[in-house]
Write an enzyme that holds these catalytic residues in place. Structure first.
Site, PDB file in Angstrom:
ATOM      1  N   HIS A 287       0.820  -1.221   0.000  1.00 22.78           N
ATOM      2  CA  HIS A 287       0.000   0.000   0.000  1.00 22.78           C
ATOM      3  C   HIS A 287       0.847   1.261   0.000  1.00 22.78           C
ATOM      4  O   HIS A 287       1.905   1.330   0.622  1.00 22.78           O
ATOM      5  CB  HIS A 287      -1.057   0.001   1.113  1.00 22.78           C
ATOM      6  CG  HIS A 287      -0.543   0.055   2.516  1.00 22.78           C
ATOM      7  ND1 HIS A 287      -0.289   1.234   3.167  1.00 22.78           N
ATOM      8  CD2 HIS A 287      -0.281  -0.929   3.407  1.00 22.78           C
ATOM      9  CE1 HIS A 287       0.110   0.973   4.405  1.00 22.78           C
ATOM     10  NE2 HIS A 287       0.138  -0.332   4.577  1.00 22.78           N
ATOM     11  N   ASP A 299       6.047   0.917   6.646  1.00 20.90           N
ATOM     12  CA  ASP A 299       4.600   0.647   6.496  1.00 20.90           C
ATOM     13  C   ASP A 299       3.993   1.718   5.610  1.00 20.90           C
ATOM     14  O   ASP A 299       3.572   2.755   6.089  1.00 20.90           O
ATOM     15  CB  ASP A 299       3.918   0.627   7.864  1.00 20.90           C
ATOM     16  CG  ASP A 299       2.463   0.209   7.763  1.00 20.90           C
ATOM     17  OD1 ASP A 299       2.035  -0.257   6.690  1.00 20.90           O
ATOM     18  OD2 ASP A 299       1.744   0.351   8.762  1.00 20.90           O
ATOM     19  N   GLU A 333      -5.167   1.874   2.903  1.00 25.03           N
ATOM     20  CA  GLU A 333      -5.124   0.611   3.648  1.00 25.03           C
ATOM     21  C   GLU A 333      -5.361   0.873   5.123  1.00 25.03           C
ATOM     22  O   GLU A 333      -6.057   0.129   5.803  1.00 25.03           O
ATOM     23  CB  GLU A 333      -3.767  -0.073   3.452  1.00 25.03           C
ATOM     24  CG  GLU A 333      -3.678  -1.478   4.066  1.00 25.03           C
ATOM     25  CD  GLU A 333      -3.352  -1.513   5.560  1.00 25.03           C
ATOM     26  OE1 GLU A 333      -3.582  -2.555   6.190  1.00 25.03           O
ATOM     27  OE2 GLU A 333      -2.882  -0.511   6.102  1.00 25.03           O
ATOM     28  N   GLU A 334      -4.760   1.948   5.616  1.00 21.68           N
ATOM     29  CA  GLU A 334      -4.741   2.174   7.063  1.00 21.68           C
ATOM     30  C   GLU A 334      -6.131   2.447   7.632  1.00 21.68           C
ATOM     31  O   GLU A 334      -6.350   2.294   8.831  1.00 21.68           O
ATOM     32  CB  GLU A 334      -3.791   3.329   7.407  1.00 21.68           C
ATOM     33  CG  GLU A 334      -2.323   3.071   7.034  1.00 21.68           C
ATOM     34  CD  GLU A 334      -1.674   1.954   7.833  1.00 21.68           C
ATOM     35  OE1 GLU A 334      -2.343   1.333   8.669  1.00 21.68           O
ATOM     36  OE2 GLU A 334      -0.479   1.697   7.593  1.00 21.68           O
ATOM     37  N   ASP A 361       3.133  -6.412   3.430  1.00 25.93           N
ATOM     38  CA  ASP A 361       2.731  -5.317   4.336  1.00 25.93           C
ATOM     39  C   ASP A 361       3.126  -5.603   5.771  1.00 25.93           C
ATOM     40  O   ASP A 361       2.462  -5.178   6.712  1.00 25.93           O
ATOM     41  CB  ASP A 361       1.224  -5.051   4.211  1.00 25.93           C
ATOM     42  CG  ASP A 361       0.802  -3.786   4.961  1.00 25.93           C
ATOM     43  OD1 ASP A 361       1.696  -2.981   5.310  1.00 25.93           O
ATOM     44  OD2 ASP A 361      -0.399  -3.626   5.218  1.00 25.93           O
ATOM     45  N   HIS A 432       3.695   2.439  12.589  1.00 24.31           N
ATOM     46  CA  HIS A 432       2.768   3.527  12.965  1.00 24.31           C
ATOM     47  C   HIS A 432       3.364   4.532  13.952  1.00 24.31           C
ATOM     48  O   HIS A 432       2.637   5.129  14.732  1.00 24.31           O
ATOM     49  CB  HIS A 432       1.461   2.963  13.560  1.00 24.31           C
ATOM     50  CG  HIS A 432       0.676   2.116  12.623  1.00 24.31           C
ATOM     51  ND1 HIS A 432      -0.548   1.562  12.973  1.00 24.31           N
ATOM     52  CD2 HIS A 432       0.904   1.728  11.344  1.00 24.31           C
ATOM     53  CE1 HIS A 432      -1.019   0.871  11.947  1.00 24.31           C
ATOM     54  NE2 HIS A 432      -0.157   0.952  10.947  1.00 24.31           N
TER      55      HIS A 432
HETATM   56 ZN   LIG Z   1       0.632  -1.354   6.285  1.00 30.80          ZN
END
Ligand SMILES: [Zn+2]
Ligand SMILES: *[C@@H]1O[C@H](CO)[C@@H](O)[C@H](O)[C@H]1NC(C)=O
Ligand SMILES: *[C@@H]1O[C@H](CO)[C@@H](O)[C@H](O)[C@H]1NC(C)=O
Ligand SMILES: *[C@@H]1O[C@H](CO)[C@@H](O)[C@H](O)[C@H]1NC(C)=O
Ligand SMILES: *[C@@H]1O[C@H](CO)[C@@H](O)[C@H](O)[C@H]1NC(C)=O
Ligand SMILES: *[C@@H]1O[C@H](CO)[C@@H](O)[C@H](O)[C@H]1NC(C)=O
Length: 481
Positions: A287, A299, A333-334, A361, A432
């Site tokens: 993503h 990420d 995606e998140e 991912d 994150h």
């Molecule tokens: Zn991700």
């Protein structure tokens, strides 16, 4: 996006891996001719590994580094994400990738704004925090309240009568991501049922150097939406210690977070069209969006760029397979796989033509192999393919698939799929957080993942037979996405 999706995520991402078929290859019943056919790609796999280690050495890293340097993090709904998508589309044309285009999809647009949490009593301390995606904000003057600290939902249920008007702090123990992330996802809703005014949740990570980790959260229906954020594990532990010592704890939280009207984003598509069976497709994907902190490097910059550069390398080497190889870089995606599920829905009539779908991912830390879902024969075929990668030590095949959120709709419909399997522990250190930057990315590991992605997608796309599958027809319902 409703509960169902998030539940699918949790089910599809248990980090406990079961039914290891590695070293169980003797139980496979692949015919001699299939084994021979896959073995015949040994020279091809070596050629790809050598190309990636010489001509294209560190090219995935260098492309990603340029990109991250220019755009940084890329949250759904932001102009920056769209600029980043334009950049990839333009570069894809430059690399002569085929059928390069963006496919529009409506995505949520949540903005964080200024935010802070402060311990006021029994002593003054700034509490580094990150509001959670979809959280509401506080009134401008903030929320000041007494805190209740628990280590689990069970403990909260027991203390339910004491929670009204308070801030609930969760100091949950990290088990694995799938089991622990429920505190981030549901923590606010569950505390709100008992009249809490806000929640602070220990960050979802197995290891911490005092960083807060954000992520999506999900308000249940019919509850009062309360502001919710993650704090560091260190501070969650500190507050818990004060609570156990029966100190009254007062915290002030200020958050400007709000949800704007939804925005238009795009999934990025690029292909090398097959020369014999162009309608049949092998997908490689990651993503392109990220959270709004750190740089979105692991990420999912790495997964997106491995999927993109693998295609660019195959193209540069002039390789065309019998089937089409399609790179898809998903958007949003998140926020709950918004781009991927919209794509699956829009392309529902092509699902039967999907030969194999791959996603990266969970980082590219120490690539070890694949986790997959599909018929047992799929695992046997993947194991045969990984026998071509012994020099890279990438030999593991495990089932079920772990960490393929964007391909989860297809996989649940019976399309065989695989995720890159590596060191998840390291991934969740950075995930994150403000520490998700290029410092966490190893160029050699990206090369290994790129070689694996390029060679595997090509071999599967070029086999004389389709990947075995048993599709379970699924009708999309409007409220699925
Ligand atoms: Zn991700
Ligand atoms: C191979 O065949 C045996 C005997 O028919 C069966 O039990 C086993 O499940 C098969 N293995 C695979 C991977 O299909
Ligand atoms: C939420 O409230 C509405 C209206 O009162 C009701 O119809 C619905 O069933 C409730 N949903 C849940 C999950 O309780
Ligand atoms: C799927 O539907 C689209 C739009 O209706 C059409 O253009 C496309 O050819 C169809 N593909 C297949 C494989 O049937
Ligand atoms: C593969 O593993 C062996 C044994 O652990 C090690 O000596 C070798 O350096 C590894 N190779 C790569 C490419 O990581
Ligand atoms: C792909 O398959 C075709 C047809 O079987 C074969 O001739 C060709 O050599 C294969 N490509 C590679 C790189 O092995």
């Amino acid at each position: 996006m409703v509960h169902k999706i998030i539940i699918a995520f949790v089910i599809l991402t248990p980090l406990v891996l079961s039914s290891v078929i590695n070293n169980n290859v003797e139980k496979c019943n692949l015919s001699y001719s299939i084994k021979k056919e896959i073995e015949s790609y040994k020279g091809f796999a070596t050629k790809i590994i050598n190309s990636v280690n010489n001509q294209f050495k560190h090219s995935t890293y260098n492309h990603l580094d340029d990109f991250i340097n220019a755009y940084g993090n890329r949250i759904a709904g932001s102009k920056n994400l769209e600029n980043a998508i334009d950049y990839i589309l333009k570069k894809s044309d430059l690399y002569n990738l085929e059928n390069v285009h963006g496919e529009e999809v409506q995505v949520p647009h949540w903005v964080r704004g200024e935010e802070s949490a402060t311990l006021l009593y029994p002593r003054y301390k700034d509490l580094p925090m990150l509001g959670l995606g979809s959280s509401v904000g506080t009134p401008p003057e903030g929320i000041r309240a007494k805190a209740v600290v628990v280590s689990s939902f069970d403990e909260l249920h027991k203390l339910s009568k004491t929670v009204k008007g308070k801030i609930v702090v969760y100091n949950e123990k990290y088990r694995n991501y799938g089991d622990t992330v429920v505190y981030r996802r549901d923590g606010a809703s569950i505390a709100s049922q008992y009249g809490a005014v806000a929640t602070l949740i220990g960050s979802i990570t197995p290891f911490s150097l005092a960083t807060a980790h954000t992520g999506w959260q999900q308000y249940a229906e019919n509850i009062t939406k309360i502001p919710t954020a993650c704090i560091t594990k260190e501070d969650a532990n500190l507050l818990h210690g004060m609570y156990k010592r029966r100190k009254p704890i007062y915290i002030e939280i200020k958050m400007e977070a709000r949800t704007l009207t939804s925005a238009t984003s795009r999934n990025i598509v690029a292909e090398i069209v097959g020369n014999k069976l162009p309608d049949k497709v092998v997908v490689i994907s990651g993503h392109i969006d990220s959270w709004d902190v750190g740089e979105g490097a692991i990420d999912d910059g790495v997964g997106a760029f491995v999927s993109w550069n693998a295609l660019a390398i195959l193209k540069a080497l002039g390789l065309t397979a019998r089937r089409t190889i399609r790179t898809i870089l998903w958007t949003a995606e998140e926020e709950g796989y918004i781009g991927a599920f919209a794509y699956a829905k829009a392309h529902q009539n092509e699902t039967r033509n999907l030969d194999f779908v791959m996603e990266s991912d969970t980082g590219t830390f120490s690539p070890l192999g694949f986790t997959y879902s599909g018929l047992p024969e799929v695992g046997c075929i993947l194991q045969e393919i990984l026998n071509l990668f012994t020099e890279l030590n990438i030999t593991n095949v495990q089932s079920p698939i772990d960490g393929g959120p964007d391909i989860s709709k297809w996989v649940s419909d019976g399309v065989p799929g695989a995720a890159l399997f590596g060191n998840l522990e390291r991934y969740f250190w950075y995930h994150h957080s403000a520490a998700d930057t290029m410092v966490a990315v190893q160029p050699d590991e990206l090369d290994q993942a790129t070689a694996l992605w390029a060679a595997t997608s090509f071999i599967i796309a070029n086999l004389s037979f389709d990947m075995p599958k048993h599709l379970t027809p699924y009708q999309f319902k409007e409220n699925d996405v």
